[in-house]
Design an enzyme around this catalytic site. Structure first.
Site, PDB file in Angstrom:
ATOM      1  N   THR A   1      -2.839   1.889  -4.548  1.00 47.56           N
ATOM      2  CA  THR A   1      -3.229   3.143  -3.907  1.00 47.56           C
ATOM      3  C   THR A   1      -4.565   3.620  -4.453  1.00 47.56           C
ATOM      4  O   THR A   1      -4.962   3.253  -5.572  1.00 47.56           O
ATOM      5  CB  THR A   1      -2.152   4.228  -4.137  1.00 47.56           C
ATOM      6  OG1 THR A   1      -2.561   5.433  -3.492  1.00 47.56           O
ATOM      7  CG2 THR A   1      -1.963   4.507  -5.622  1.00 47.56           C
ATOM      8  N   GLY A   2      -5.225   4.412  -3.669  1.00 50.47           N
ATOM      9  CA  GLY A   2      -6.440   5.063  -4.129  1.00 50.47           C
ATOM     10  C   GLY A   2      -6.149   6.380  -4.815  1.00 50.47           C
ATOM     11  O   GLY A   2      -7.060   7.018  -5.358  1.00 50.47           O
TER      12      GLY A   2
ATOM     13  N   ASP B   1       0.862  -1.169   0.000  1.00 54.82           N
ATOM     14  CA  ASP B   1       0.000   0.000   0.000  1.00 54.82           C
ATOM     15  C   ASP B   1       0.910   1.233   0.000  1.00 54.82           C
ATOM     16  O   ASP B   1       1.945   1.240   0.668  1.00 54.82           O
ATOM     17  CB  ASP B   1      -0.890  -0.004   1.243  1.00 54.82           C
ATOM     18  CG  ASP B   1      -1.747   1.239   1.341  1.00 54.82           C
ATOM     19  OD1 ASP B   1      -2.520   1.489   0.411  1.00 54.82           O
ATOM     20  OD2 ASP B   1      -1.618   1.966   2.345  1.00 54.82           O
TER      21      ASP B   1
ATOM     22  N   LYS C   1      -9.304  -3.467  -2.890  1.00 54.35           N
ATOM     23  CA  LYS C   1      -7.873  -3.745  -2.812  1.00 54.35           C
ATOM     24  C   LYS C   1      -7.576  -5.244  -2.852  1.00 54.35           C
ATOM     25  O   LYS C   1      -6.539  -5.669  -3.376  1.00 54.35           O
ATOM     26  CB  LYS C   1      -7.276  -3.122  -1.540  1.00 54.35           C
ATOM     27  CG  LYS C   1      -7.129  -1.610  -1.619  1.00 54.35           C
ATOM     28  CD  LYS C   1      -6.293  -1.064  -0.482  1.00 54.35           C
ATOM     29  CE  LYS C   1      -6.029   0.427  -0.665  1.00 54.35           C
ATOM     30  NZ  LYS C   1      -5.163   0.985   0.390  1.00 54.35           N
TER      31      LYS C   1
ATOM     32  N   THR D   1       0.361   4.838   0.699  1.00 54.82           N
ATOM     33  CA  THR D   1       0.325   5.882   1.714  1.00 54.82           C
ATOM     34  C   THR D   1       0.606   5.320   3.100  1.00 54.82           C
ATOM     35  O   THR D   1      -0.079   4.417   3.575  1.00 54.82           O
ATOM     36  CB  THR D   1      -1.044   6.585   1.716  1.00 54.82           C
ATOM     37  OG1 THR D   1      -1.315   7.052   0.391  1.00 54.82           O
ATOM     38  CG2 THR D   1      -1.054   7.749   2.676  1.00 54.82           C
TER      39      THR D   1
ATOM     40  N   ASP E   1      -7.246  -1.944   4.196  1.00 52.84           N
ATOM     41  CA  ASP E   1      -6.278  -2.948   3.746  1.00 52.84           C
ATOM     42  C   ASP E   1      -6.607  -4.335   4.291  1.00 52.84           C
ATOM     43  O   ASP E   1      -6.038  -5.333   3.834  1.00 52.84           O
ATOM     44  CB  ASP E   1      -4.853  -2.580   4.201  1.00 52.84           C
ATOM     45  CG  ASP E   1      -4.367  -1.281   3.573  1.00 52.84           C
ATOM     46  OD1 ASP E   1      -4.757  -1.019   2.418  1.00 52.84           O
ATOM     47  OD2 ASP E   1      -3.623  -0.549   4.232  1.00 52.84           O
TER      48      ASP E   1
ATOM     49  N   ASP F   1      -1.509  -0.767   6.176  1.00 57.23           N
ATOM     50  CA  ASP F   1      -1.678  -0.285   7.550  1.00 57.23           C
ATOM     51  C   ASP F   1      -3.069   0.250   7.860  1.00 57.23           C
ATOM     52  O   ASP F   1      -3.296   0.765   8.947  1.00 57.23           O
ATOM     53  CB  ASP F   1      -0.649   0.802   7.861  1.00 57.23           C
ATOM     54  CG  ASP F   1      -0.885   2.073   7.044  1.00 57.23           C
ATOM     55  OD1 ASP F   1      -1.677   2.020   6.070  1.00 57.23           O
ATOM     56  OD2 ASP F   1      -0.294   3.114   7.384  1.00 57.23           O
TER      57      ASP F   1
END
Length: 692
Positions: A527-528, A374, A555, A376, A578, A574
């Protein structure tokens, strides 16, 4: 969750259950949910060994065989061995007899203790019958030697396992015994068991934080290595969170307690280590089945050995060799081979901030050939920072940041906070902003030093009807192409400057991606954020695949896509969104101060936010698997050789194995397996070294 009222007792005496909890050969039914006090059992076996050794010496000295060797005849030689031998059987043999009954026979899962108990019971029964005049099978000295050597082997085994599992006790000892609690009249010293949520405690320089909490006042460099594995102190100031067990190295703090007892981060780590050590990997299940079969093989081999010698008219020889088979075939080494590796792996990794929740996750990590990060907060820092500024003639960067920070000073928006942080780091004087007005979706507006100042994106320019000067437009276009957010500063209807923010990539991320590539592992990013932002990060780090603009609920589909290509996938994330992806992945890894949901879904938790922990987990997985294979090969190979030897296969050429020698061989096999597992402690999991 329970209150921390029993902390002192827990430190002094951990919960008790079966001395061999988790050993194969017990049918896998001896894990009773508590954590074994191996250090206490090691001490018990140590005492039993020395006392029974003292009793065994006269048994040997008064035995007819030794008297015949040295040509002496001591008085009472017909009674000393039976009397002391009975004491040794009842006292030194009792742990084996009781464990066999409690943990194996009652559970209908015969194994290691059953074989030992059967061997010493047969030897005792035959010897007692001989002493009473029934038969001529006197094994008193063999019985004494067998029990003494078995006690020695178990003492060494419990000591090895206790050292491996000492991480839990070490974690408990990180907490101070008392705390300095703030009262209306000053402070008072209280037991940490008396703390409650909402109390304020004083942590002085060099002192440990007694419970999780938020800093109410003060600042200090905190040694958090016992939690995160990172040796460098971390500066913590007012409003930041600190966890129990960490050390304030150079400052005094007042901390408002937010969690106590089982709710603390330290208690959570203890639970994870315990859970991992009691979990079963695929290799361990294989060892369990092999040990269960070994019981029946040993029993059949012992019976066949006795019957063959009985048919040859040698019942005494047959009994001795049958006992040797029962002892030498005890699946001790096989039962210890995997649990000890898991115990050492999980305790060693916990000290490095790598928390293994499930042994199977650690075992699977060695097979991973694709890691999905992921973006961010994992590969990036998870916070916006001002990276570039540009201004028209007459304005410089400091002046631009000063007026922008004046408008954004009270903003809760991540970009607004980034602007204020940049101004503070540049040490510019920030004027006061008046009549602050939020323009939803466009920006913020305020009066600064009598001037109308607005800060916002392209929508703000459209609303105000102003054009961007050529001096700024070129830089803004370049930033947008890199995926950066562009904010404009408008003063009295004129665009005087612009700046861009980005979520900066962690330096550790570069080393992580490079090292994974060197190991033949592909790296993907999810990522979004927009495709442009994702591509920019991927280019910077050399990432192989990118999943951008992914909705939170989707995801896990990216994980499924990689798996459909035949990949073994580790997902690193995190956040709450997720969790489904972490659960779907072959190995889920929650990183840093992740949410409870992410940690529950993951099989491995990295206490720090350093992505290099993924490399450490791979290295540990590969080293652990090597030790498991080596131990299994040794334990099974030993039995293939030892059982025929104990049965008398080489007796025609003069090579025999009496019961005491069988006990020595079995104990040595166990110690060899334990020593080999201890070599895992040498595996270097330091972030700088795994990424080198």
């Amino acid at each position: 969750m329970s209150h921390q009222t029993e902390h002192a007792e827990h430190k002094a005496q951990p919960p008790h259950h079966d001395v061999h909890a988790g050993h194969a050969g017990h049918g896998g039914n001896s894990d009773h949910g508590g954590h074994t006090d191996h250090s206490g059992h090691a001490e018990m076996f140590r005492r039993l060994f020395w006392w029974n050794l003292l009793l065994a010496i006269p048994v040997l000295a008064f035995s007819e065989m030794v008297e015949g060797w040295f040509g002496y005849d001591l008085p009472l030689s017909g009674w000393i061995p039976p009397i002391l031998g009975t004491v040794i059987f009842a006292w030194g043999g009792w742990p084996f007899l009781s464990m066999a009954w409690r943990d194996e026979i009652q559970d209908r899962a015969p194994g290691m203790m059953t074989l030992i108990s059967l061997a010493i019971t047969v030897a005792f029964g035959a010897s007692l019958a001989s002493t009473l005049g029934f038969g001529d099978l006197d094994f008193w000295w063999e019985l004494a030697g067998l029990i003494v050597i078995m006690l020695l082997g178990h003492w060494q085994e419990m000591k090895a396992v206790g050292q491996a599992r000492g991480a839990l006790q070490a974690l408990a000892e990180l907490l101070p015994d008392d705390a300095e609690r703030v009262t209306d009249d000053g402070t008072e010293h209280v037991s940490i068991a008396d703390l409650v949520t909402g109390d304020t405690v004083v942590v002085r320089p060099g002192g440990r934080v007694p419970a999780d909490g938020d800093i109410a006042s003060g600042e200090a460099s905190m040694d958090e290595s016992m939690i995160t594995g990172e040796s460098a102190p971390v500066r913590r100031t007012e409003g930041e969170h600190v966890v129990a067990g960490t050390v304030a190295t150079d400052g005094s703090l007042r901390v408002t307690v937010t969690a106590i007892g089982d709710d603390t981060a330290l208690a959570g780590i203890q639970r994870m280590v315990t859970q991992a050590q009691e979990s079963r990997s695929g290799t361990r299940r294989l060892a369990d089945r092999a040990a269960a079969w070994l019981f029946y093989i040993a029993l059949a081999a012992a019976a066949a050995t006795f019957l063959v010698h009985l048919a040859l008219g040698e019942p005494g020889t047959g009994m001795v060799r049958a006992i040797s088979v029962l002892v030498v075939a005890c699946p001790h080494a096989l039962g210890l081979a995997i649990p000890l590796v898991i115990a050492i792996s999980t305790s060693s990794s916990a000290r490095r901030g790598i928390l293994i929740k499930d042994a199977s996750a650690l075992e699977q990590m060695r097979t991973v050939d694709a890691v999905l990060f992921d973006k961010t907060g994992t590969l990036t820092r998870g916070e916006h920072r001002v990276t570039d500024t540009t201004a028209i003639e007459g304005w410089d960067d400091e002046k631009l940041l000063a007026v922008a920070a004046a408008v954004e000073r009270d903003s809760e928006h991540p970009i607004g906070r980034a602007v204020v942080m940049a101004a503070e780091e540049a040490e510019v004087s920030i004027p006061a902003g008046e009549s602050v007005e939020t323009l939803p979706g466009r920006g913020v507006r305020a009066t600064v030093d009598g001037k109308d100042v607005a800060v916002g994106g392209p929508a703000l320019l459209d609303e105000l009807g102003v054009d961007m000067p050529d001096a700024i437009a070129g830089s803004a276009q370049e930033w947008r192409e890199r995926g950066g957010a562009v904010l404009h500063v408008v003063v009295d209807g004129e665009v005087v400057g612009a700046f861009t923010t980005a979520d900066p990539v962690r330096e550790e991320s570069r080393a992580t991606v490079t090292a994974l590539h060197d190991q033949g592992v592909s790296v993907a990013l999810i990522t979004g954020d927009s495709q442009a932002v994702a591509d920019a990060v991927a280019r910077e780090l050399g990432i192989d695949e990118v999943y951008a603009e992914v909705l939170p609920d989707d995801k896990d589909e990216a994980v499924a896509d990689l798996q459909s290509k035949g990949r073994k996938v580790a997902m690193v994330g995190d956040g709450v969104n997720d969790a489904p992806a972490l659960a779907r992945a072959d190995v889920g890894i929650a990183i840093g101060a992740g949410t409870d949901v992410a940690m529950e879904a993951a099989g491995i938790v990295l206490a720090s936010s350093d992505p290099r922990g993924v490399l450490s987990a791979i290295r540990l997985s590969r080293a652990s698997y090597r030790k498991m294979r080596q131990n299994l090969a040794w334990a099974t190979g030993y039995n293939v050789v030892a059982i025929p030897l104990a049965a008398g296969a080489l007796a025609p050429i003069g090579i025999v194995m009496p019961p005491a020698a069988a006990a020595i061989a079995m104990s040595l096999s166990t110690i060899i397996v334990a020593a080999n597992a201890q070599l895992l402690r040498r595996v270097n999991l330091a972030p700088d070294d795994v990424a080198a």
